[in-house]
Design a protein around this motif. Structure first.
Motif, mmCIF file in Angstrom:
data_model
loop_
_atom_site.group_PDB
_atom_site.id
_atom_site.type_symbol
_atom_site.label_atom_id
_atom_site.label_comp_id
_atom_site.label_asym_id
_atom_site.label_seq_id
_atom_site.Cartn_x
_atom_site.Cartn_y
_atom_site.Cartn_z
ATOM 1 N N ILE A 82 0.851 10.460 -16.898
ATOM 2 C CA ILE A 82 2.085 9.771 -16.536
ATOM 3 C C ILE A 82 1.809 8.389 -15.943
ATOM 4 N N VAL A 83 0.637 8.192 -15.357
ATOM 5 C CA VAL A 83 0.307 6.885 -14.782
ATOM 6 C C VAL A 83 0.021 5.876 -15.888
ATOM 7 N N GLY A 84 -0.635 6.340 -16.968
ATOM 8 C CA GLY A 84 -0.904 5.463 -18.100
ATOM 9 C C GLY A 84 -1.802 4.298 -17.729
ATOM 10 N N ASP A 85 -1.378 3.095 -18.139
ATOM 11 C CA ASP A 85 -2.188 1.888 -17.887
ATOM 12 C C ASP A 85 -1.855 1.226 -16.561
ATOM 13 N N ARG A 86 -1.015 1.846 -15.757
ATOM 14 C CA ARG A 86 -0.686 1.249 -14.459
ATOM 15 C C ARG A 86 -1.903 1.259 -13.535
ATOM 16 N N VAL A 87 -1.915 0.339 -12.584
ATOM 17 C CA VAL A 87 -2.998 0.241 -11.605
ATOM 18 C C VAL A 87 -2.427 0.440 -10.209
ATOM 19 N N LEU A 88 -3.270 0.876 -9.293
ATOM 20 C CA LEU A 88 -2.846 1.137 -7.923
ATOM 21 C C LEU A 88 -2.605 -0.174 -7.187
ATOM 22 N N ILE A 89 -1.408 -0.311 -6.596
ATOM 23 C CA ILE A 89 -1.089 -1.557 -5.888
ATOM 24 C C ILE A 89 -0.726 -1.323 -4.418
ATOM 25 N N ALA A 90 -0.529 -0.058 -4.015
ATOM 26 C CA ALA A 90 -0.199 0.203 -2.609
ATOM 27 C C ALA A 90 -0.488 1.656 -2.287
ATOM 28 N N VAL A 91 -0.865 1.912 -1.034
ATOM 29 C CA VAL A 91 -1.166 3.262 -0.560
ATOM 30 C C VAL A 91 -0.485 3.460 0.789
ATOM 31 N N GLN A 92 0.090 4.640 0.974
ATOM 32 C CA GLN A 92 0.655 5.001 2.273
ATOM 33 C C GLN A 92 0.148 6.389 2.646
ATOM 34 N N ALA A 93 -0.354 6.524 3.859
ATOM 35 C CA ALA A 93 -0.866 7.806 4.344
ATOM 36 C C ALA A 93 0.012 8.292 5.494
ATOM 37 N N VAL A 94 0.378 9.553 5.453
ATOM 38 C CA VAL A 94 1.222 10.154 6.493
ATOM 39 C C VAL A 94 0.539 11.421 6.996
ATOM 40 N N ASN A 95 0.245 11.460 8.286
ATOM 41 C CA ASN A 95 -0.457 12.594 8.915
ATOM 42 C C ASN A 95 -1.867 12.765 8.337
ATOM 43 N N ILE A 96 -2.457 11.697 7.893
ATOM 44 C CA ILE A 96 -3.816 11.721 7.361
ATOM 45 C C ILE A 96 -4.743 11.097 8.393
ATOM 46 N N SER A 97 -5.657 11.907 8.923
ATOM 47 C CA SER A 97 -6.634 11.448 9.906
ATOM 48 C C SER A 97 -5.911 10.675 11.022
ATOM 49 N N ARG A 98 -6.499 9.562 11.460
ATOM 50 C CA ARG A 98 -5.875 8.720 12.486
ATOM 51 C C ARG A 98 -5.211 7.491 11.862
ATOM 52 N N LEU A 99 -4.963 7.552 10.553
ATOM 53 C CA LEU A 99 -4.455 6.385 9.847
ATOM 54 C C LEU A 99 -3.004 6.101 10.202
ATOM 55 N N SER A 100 -2.660 4.829 10.235
ATOM 56 C CA SER A 100 -1.285 4.421 10.437
ATOM 57 C C SER A 100 -0.465 4.776 9.198
ATOM 58 N N THR A 101 0.832 4.952 9.383
ATOM 59 C CA THR A 101 1.712 5.267 8.258
ATOM 60 C C THR A 101 2.218 4.017 7.546
ATOM 61 N N HIS A 102 1.748 2.839 7.942
ATOM 62 C CA HIS A 102 2.192 1.617 7.281
ATOM 63 C C HIS A 102 1.656 1.568 5.853
ATOM 64 N N PRO A 103 2.464 1.158 4.873
ATOM 65 C CA PRO A 103 1.949 0.973 3.506
ATOM 66 C C PRO A 103 0.888 -0.121 3.476
ATOM 67 N N VAL A 104 -0.164 0.112 2.698
ATOM 68 C CA VAL A 104 -1.269 -0.843 2.595
ATOM 69 C C VAL A 104 -1.305 -1.388 1.174
ATOM 70 N N PRO A 105 -1.007 -2.687 0.981
ATOM 71 C CA PRO A 105 -1.096 -3.260 -0.367
ATOM 72 C C PRO A 105 -2.547 -3.268 -0.861
ATOM 73 N N VAL A 106 -2.721 -3.086 -2.149
ATOM 74 C CA VAL A 106 -4.043 -3.100 -2.773
ATOM 75 C C VAL A 106 -3.996 -4.100 -3.923
ATOM 76 N N VAL A 107 -4.989 -4.967 -3.993
ATOM 77 C CA VAL A 107 -5.047 -5.964 -5.061
ATOM 78 C C VAL A 107 -6.054 -5.490 -6.109
ATOM 79 N N PRO A 108 -5.602 -5.087 -7.288
ATOM 80 C CA PRO A 108 -6.532 -4.598 -8.322
ATOM 81 C C PRO A 108 -7.495 -5.685 -8.770
ATOM 82 N N GLY A 109 -8.693 -5.263 -9.135
ATOM 83 C CA GLY A 109 -9.681 -6.188 -9.667
ATOM 84 C C GLY A 109 -10.380 -7.030 -8.628
ATOM 85 N N THR A 110 -10.254 -6.668 -7.357
ATOM 86 C CA THR A 110 -10.904 -7.448 -6.299
ATOM 87 C C THR A 110 -11.805 -6.535 -5.478
#
Length: 309
Positions: free
Chosen positions: A7-35
């Motif tokens: 279902i993801v197909g040729d799409r690339v990951l551009i943002a990640v959000q973690a909730v109740n994961i380790s000590r990570l903040s719940t703020h969305p983290v933008p990701v720049v593909p190819g860098t």
């Protein structure tokens, strides 16, 4: 109901959000593909505990790294959940361990800019959390992984557009994440897709992630190519690791089984041929003996006639 694949197909990951994961903040983290992305942070003890490894591990789970052993239920992913006993520093005693959490990934077509800024707010959604226009070929896709302490340890849902938990506080985003998860349609009809089908459903037959984390996040690390000096690995070991990574190890095992069966059949055939040759040799010997006896009887009968004459 037929299960969809890739279902993801040729799409690339551009943002990640973690909730109740380790000590990570719940703020969305933008990701720049190819860098090149450097993950840094100072934790409470000698720069440990900031969540760097947990953040990377969350992405590897989202991208279907086979080191998590999805076919066996991916129980190790539950180790990423916030653990109050392991958390250190001020305020650690104020919180309880998380029974579940979420790893959310936003995927967008690489040709469409491949960044969260390329998505626009949908005015039809009054909560301001859905971006992009569903149904368009360039629409982004949001994948939600629910991580559970109890089995099933991973459940997967998705929706076109950008669907992230938005609130003014950490607690608000945690509560909003549960609400959004409940509003998402089940990914497999009456049930959700679970760990064993994650890679096939999300990415089809493509390998999206190769990683090696030597930390407490992964207590039982499977040895792979990234953890060994390449000049010390035999060509056979390299081949086995690549086969496991690409999913060919199961096909190779089937091939080995087929070859073992073929070899066993060839051995049985050779043994049968040897027994047949022995039987034929013995039969020839017996037939020759019978012929000699017949000849002897003929000569004896002739001798008796001569004696009587």
């Amino acid at each position: 109901m037929a299960q969809v694949e890739n279902i993801v197909g040729d799409r690339v990951l551009i943002a990640v959000q973690a909730v109740n994961i380790s000590r990570l903040s719940t703020h969305p983290v933008p990701v720049v593909p190819g860098t090149l992305i450097v993950v840094a942070g100072a934790g409470p003890k000698d720069s440990n505990g900031a969540g760097k490894s947990s953040f990377i591990a969350s992405i590897t789970a989202l991208l279907g790294d086979e080191q998590w052993r999805f076919a066996s239920g991916a129980k190790a992913v539950s180790e990423l959940l916030f653990n109050a006993e392991l958390a250190s520093g001020a305020g650690a005693r104020q919180w309880a361990s998380a029974g579940h959490g979420y790893i959310v990934g936003v995927f967008a077509p690489a040709s469409g800019g491949g960044s969260l800024d390329a998505c626009t707010v949908d005015p039809a959604d009054d909560d301001g959390e859905l971006f992009g226009v569903a149904g368009r070929p360039d629409a982004p896709l949001t994948v939600w992984l629910r991580v559970n302490q109890e089995a099933p340890h991973l459940e997967i849902r998705w929706r076109e557009g950008v669907r992230l938990a938005a609130a003014s506080s950490e607690a608000g985003r945690v509560a909003r994440a549960d609400e959004i998860w409940a509003s998402l349609p089940r990914s497999a009809g009456r049930r959700d897709v679970v760990a064993r089908d994650l890679t096939k459903v999300l990415y089809g037959d493509r390998v999206r992630c190769v990683s090696f984390l030597s930390t407490s996040v992964r207590s039982k690390v499977a040895t792979n190519l990234l953890s060994q000096p390449l000049n010390e690995i035999s060509p056979e070991r390299v081949f086995e690791a690549i086969a496991a990574l690409t999913g060919l190890d199961a096909e190779l095992e089937q091939e080995r089984e087929a070859r073992r069966d073929e070899h066993a059949k060839r051995v049985r055939a050779a043994q049968a041929a040897e027994r047949l040759a022995e039987f034929e040799a013995e039969s020839r010997s017996l037939l020759a003996t019978f012929d000699r006896r017949d000849q002897a009887r003929i000569r004896l009968a002739g001798a008796l006639r001569c004696w009587q004459g």
